[in-house]
Design a protein around this motif. Structure first.
Motif, PDB file in Angstrom:
ATOM      1  N   MET A   1       9.021  -3.730  -7.013  1.00 51.26           N
ATOM      2  CA  MET A   1       7.835  -3.257  -6.390  1.00 51.26           C
ATOM      3  C   MET A   1       6.788  -3.271  -7.241  1.00 51.26           C
ATOM      4  SD  MET A   1       8.703  -3.085  -3.113  1.00 51.26           S
ATOM      5  CE  MET A   1       7.567  -1.997  -2.327  1.00 51.26           C
ATOM      6  N   TYR A   2       5.711  -3.500  -6.883  1.00 53.56           N
ATOM      7  CA  TYR A   2       4.414  -3.275  -7.983  1.00 53.56           C
ATOM      8  C   TYR A   2       3.169  -2.828  -6.911  1.00 53.56           C
ATOM      9  CZ  TYR A   2       6.464  -6.506 -11.357  1.00 53.56           C
ATOM     10  OH  TYR A   2       7.132  -7.097 -11.977  1.00 53.56           O
ATOM     11  N   THR A   3       2.258  -1.991  -7.350  1.00 56.28           N
ATOM     12  CA  THR A   3       1.085  -1.377  -6.665  1.00 56.28           C
ATOM     13  C   THR A   3       0.010  -1.744  -7.458  1.00 56.28           C
ATOM     14  OG1 THR A   3       0.437   0.412  -5.752  1.00 56.28           O
ATOM     15  CG2 THR A   3       1.535   0.689  -7.520  1.00 56.28           C
ATOM     16  N   LEU A   4      -0.942  -1.831  -6.693  1.00 52.63           N
ATOM     17  CA  LEU A   4      -2.371  -1.780  -7.212  1.00 52.63           C
ATOM     18  C   LEU A   4      -2.983  -0.496  -7.489  1.00 52.63           C
ATOM     19  CD1 LEU A   4      -4.078  -4.612  -5.012  1.00 52.63           C
ATOM     20  CD2 LEU A   4      -3.100  -4.997  -7.346  1.00 52.63           C
ATOM     21  N   VAL A   5      -3.367  -0.102  -8.750  1.00 53.71           N
ATOM     22  CA  VAL A   5      -3.973   1.167  -8.907  1.00 53.71           C
ATOM     23  C   VAL A   5      -5.599   0.626  -9.147  1.00 53.71           C
ATOM     24  CG1 VAL A   5      -3.921   3.132 -10.344  1.00 53.71           C
ATOM     25  CG2 VAL A   5      -2.261   2.156  -9.826  1.00 53.71           C
ATOM     26  N   TYR A   6      -6.522   1.521  -8.545  1.00 53.69           N
ATOM     27  CA  TYR A   6      -7.831   1.270  -8.660  1.00 53.69           C
ATOM     28  C   TYR A   6      -8.559   2.568  -9.479  1.00 53.69           C
ATOM     29  CZ  TYR A   6      -7.249  -2.064  -4.911  1.00 53.69           C
ATOM     30  OH  TYR A   6      -6.810  -3.018  -4.214  1.00 53.69           O
ATOM     31  N   TYR A   7      -9.105   1.973 -10.545  1.00 55.59           N
ATOM     32  CA  TYR A   7     -10.120   3.142 -11.282  1.00 55.59           C
ATOM     33  C   TYR A   7     -11.616   2.587 -10.975  1.00 55.59           C
ATOM     34  CZ  TYR A   7      -5.546   3.876 -13.438  1.00 55.59           C
ATOM     35  OH  TYR A   7      -4.219   4.076 -14.041  1.00 55.59           O
ATOM     36  N   VAL A   8     -12.203   3.745 -10.294  1.00 52.76           N
ATOM     37  CA  VAL A   8     -13.737   3.183  -9.903  1.00 52.76           C
ATOM     38  C   VAL A   8     -14.619   4.341 -10.577  1.00 52.76           C
ATOM     39  CG1 VAL A   8     -15.196   3.020  -7.729  1.00 52.76           C
ATOM     40  CG2 VAL A   8     -12.991   2.498  -7.592  1.00 52.76           C
ATOM     41  N   THR A   9     -15.535   3.481 -11.128  1.00 58.35           N
ATOM     42  CA  THR A   9     -16.717   4.356 -11.840  1.00 58.35           C
ATOM     43  C   THR A   9     -18.027   4.141 -11.363  1.00 58.35           C
ATOM     44  OG1 THR A   9     -15.467   4.519 -14.089  1.00 58.35           O
ATOM     45  CG2 THR A   9     -17.691   5.105 -14.234  1.00 58.35           C
ATOM     46  N   SER A  10     -18.643   4.949 -10.857  1.00 59.25           N
ATOM     47  CA  SER A  10     -20.044   4.646 -10.094  1.00 59.25           C
ATOM     48  C   SER A  10     -21.006   5.607 -10.548  1.00 59.25           C
ATOM     49  CB  SER A  10     -20.125   5.233  -8.592  1.00 59.25           C
ATOM     50  OG  SER A  10     -19.256   4.367  -7.855  1.00 59.25           O
ATOM     51  N   LYS A  11     -22.201   4.757 -11.051  1.00 57.44           N
ATOM     52  CA  LYS A  11     -23.358   5.494 -11.852  1.00 57.44           C
ATOM     53  C   LYS A  11     -24.551   5.522 -11.046  1.00 57.44           C
ATOM     54  CE  LYS A  11     -21.495   4.411 -16.191  1.00 57.44           C
ATOM     55  NZ  LYS A  11     -21.364   3.345 -17.527  1.00 57.44           N
ATOM     56  N   TYR A  21      -7.478   5.652  -7.109  1.00 59.07           N
ATOM     57  CA  TYR A  21      -6.676   5.877  -5.991  1.00 59.07           C
ATOM     58  C   TYR A  21      -5.664   4.636  -5.975  1.00 59.07           C
ATOM     59  CZ  TYR A  21     -10.001   2.523  -4.125  1.00 59.07           C
ATOM     60  OH  TYR A  21     -10.900   1.390  -3.929  1.00 59.07           O
ATOM     61  N   VAL A  22      -4.496   4.795  -5.320  1.00 60.85           N
ATOM     62  CA  VAL A  22      -3.674   3.888  -5.170  1.00 60.85           C
ATOM     63  C   VAL A  22      -3.596   2.954  -4.093  1.00 60.85           C
ATOM     64  CG1 VAL A  22      -0.845   3.458  -5.285  1.00 60.85           C
ATOM     65  CG2 VAL A  22      -1.744   5.534  -6.632  1.00 60.85           C
ATOM     66  N   GLY A  23      -3.513   1.708  -4.418  1.00 58.83           N
ATOM     67  CA  GLY A  23      -3.611   0.896  -3.063  1.00 58.83           C
ATOM     68  C   GLY A  23      -2.354   0.328  -2.583  1.00 58.83           C
ATOM     69  N   GLU A  24      -2.079  -1.017  -2.284  1.00 53.89           N
ATOM     70  CA  GLU A  24      -1.080  -1.483  -1.379  1.00 53.89           C
ATOM     71  C   GLU A  24      -0.064  -1.494  -2.362  1.00 53.89           C
ATOM     72  OE1 GLU A  24      -4.098  -3.046  -1.734  1.00 53.89           O
ATOM     73  OE2 GLU A  24      -4.968  -2.699   0.006  1.00 53.89           O
ATOM     74  N   GLU A  25       1.270  -1.847  -1.772  1.00 53.12           N
ATOM     75  CA  GLU A  25       2.542  -2.075  -2.515  1.00 53.12           C
ATOM     76  C   GLU A  25       2.937  -3.379  -2.324  1.00 53.12           C
ATOM     77  OE1 GLU A  25       5.270   0.882  -1.682  1.00 53.12           O
ATOM     78  OE2 GLU A  25       4.249   2.603  -2.536  1.00 53.12           O
ATOM     79  N   VAL A  76     -15.238  -1.407 -11.502  1.00 48.82           N
ATOM     80  CA  VAL A  76     -13.763  -1.211 -10.988  1.00 48.82           C
ATOM     81  C   VAL A  76     -12.685  -1.715 -11.720  1.00 48.82           C
ATOM     82  CG1 VAL A  76     -12.302  -1.526  -8.888  1.00 48.82           C
ATOM     83  CG2 VAL A  76     -14.781  -1.114  -8.568  1.00 48.82           C
ATOM     84  N   LEU A  77     -11.844  -1.099 -12.118  1.00 47.59           N
ATOM     85  CA  LEU A  77     -10.582  -1.306 -13.195  1.00 47.59           C
ATOM     86  C   LEU A  77      -9.457  -1.547 -11.998  1.00 47.59           C
ATOM     87  CD1 LEU A  77      -9.613  -2.652 -15.788  1.00 47.59           C
ATOM     88  CD2 LEU A  77      -9.120  -0.294 -16.244  1.00 47.59           C
ATOM     89  N   ILE A  78      -8.850  -2.679 -11.731  1.00 52.10           N
ATOM     90  CA  ILE A  78      -7.673  -2.746 -11.186  1.00 52.10           C
ATOM     91  C   ILE A  78      -6.426  -3.109 -11.963  1.00 52.10           C
ATOM     92  CG2 ILE A  78      -6.978  -3.927  -8.874  1.00 52.10           C
ATOM     93  CD1 ILE A  78      -9.629  -4.779  -8.489  1.00 52.10           C
ATOM     94  N   LYS A  79      -5.502  -2.245 -11.825  1.00 54.95           N
ATOM     95  CA  LYS A  79      -4.186  -2.614 -12.651  1.00 54.95           C
ATOM     96  C   LYS A  79      -3.097  -2.690 -11.659  1.00 54.95           C
ATOM     97  CE  LYS A  79      -5.210   0.154 -16.666  1.00 54.95           C
ATOM     98  NZ  LYS A  79      -4.849   1.133 -17.712  1.00 54.95           N
ATOM     99  N   VAL A  80      -2.270  -3.499 -12.176  1.00 58.03           N
ATOM    100  CA  VAL A  80      -0.948  -3.803 -11.259  1.00 58.03           C
ATOM    101  C   VAL A  80       0.098  -3.163 -12.078  1.00 58.03           C
ATOM    102  CG1 VAL A  80       0.590  -5.723 -10.340  1.00 58.03           C
ATOM    103  CG2 VAL A  80      -1.580  -6.175 -10.599  1.00 58.03           C
ATOM    104  N   GLU A  81       0.697  -2.214 -11.421  1.00 58.78           N
ATOM    105  CA  GLU A  81       1.838  -1.261 -12.292  1.00 58.78           C
ATOM    106  C   GLU A  81       3.062  -1.523 -11.219  1.00 58.78           C
ATOM    107  OE1 GLU A  81       0.210   2.836 -12.624  1.00 58.78           O
ATOM    108  OE2 GLU A  81      -1.370   2.190 -13.999  1.00 58.78           O
ATOM    109  N   LYS A  82       4.122  -1.319 -12.143  1.00 59.21           N
ATOM    110  CA  LYS A  82       5.348  -1.240 -11.558  1.00 59.21           C
ATOM    111  C   LYS A  82       5.878   0.235 -11.003  1.00 59.21           C
ATOM    112  CE  LYS A  82       9.876  -3.178 -12.637  1.00 59.21           C
ATOM    113  NZ  LYS A  82      10.772  -3.973 -13.358  1.00 59.21           N
ATOM    114  N   ILE A  83       6.383   0.166  -9.897  1.00 63.26           N
ATOM    115  CA  ILE A  83       6.829   1.382  -9.353  1.00 63.26           C
ATOM    116  C   ILE A  83       8.212   1.568  -9.831  1.00 63.26           C
ATOM    117  CG2 ILE A  83       7.213   2.581  -7.148  1.00 63.26           C
ATOM    118  CD1 ILE A  83       5.218   0.822  -5.929  1.00 63.26           C
TER     119      ILE A  83
END
Length: 83
Positions: A1-11, A21-25, A76-83
């Motif tokens: 199982m993998y999940t998308l993790v979003y790191y959002v920076t707004s200026k 925040y953690v997105g879909e699995e 936005v930095l989107i990483k695919v991480e293993k659960i």
């Protein structure tokens, strides 16, 4: 199982806001992760972001000028991480 993790920076207006925040699995084989990268990258490109594939992640960037002449930047930095 993998999940998308979003790191959002707004200026905005000289202020920096950071969210994570953690997105879909997804249930994927290890060699099918690049398909997920392409799908997410195309979604962000359709919304006006510039995208760049990095090792294990996708970097998305969007900049616009407001009516007052101030620049708003969203990264936005989107990483695919293993659960």
């Amino acid at each position: 199982m993998y999940t998308l993790v979003y790191y959002v920076t707004s200026k905005k207006n000289g202020k920096v806001f950071e969210n994570q925040y953690v997105g879909e699995e997804y249930r994927l084989r290890r060699n099918a992760i690049h398909y997920l990268h392409k799908i997410v990258q195309n979604d962000y490109r359709e919304n006006g972001y510039t995208t760049e594939i990095r090792v294990g992640s996708i970097f998305c960037y969007k900049s616009k000028l407001t009516e007052k002449g101030e620049r708003e930047i969203e990264e936005v930095l989107i990483k695919v991480e293993k659960i």
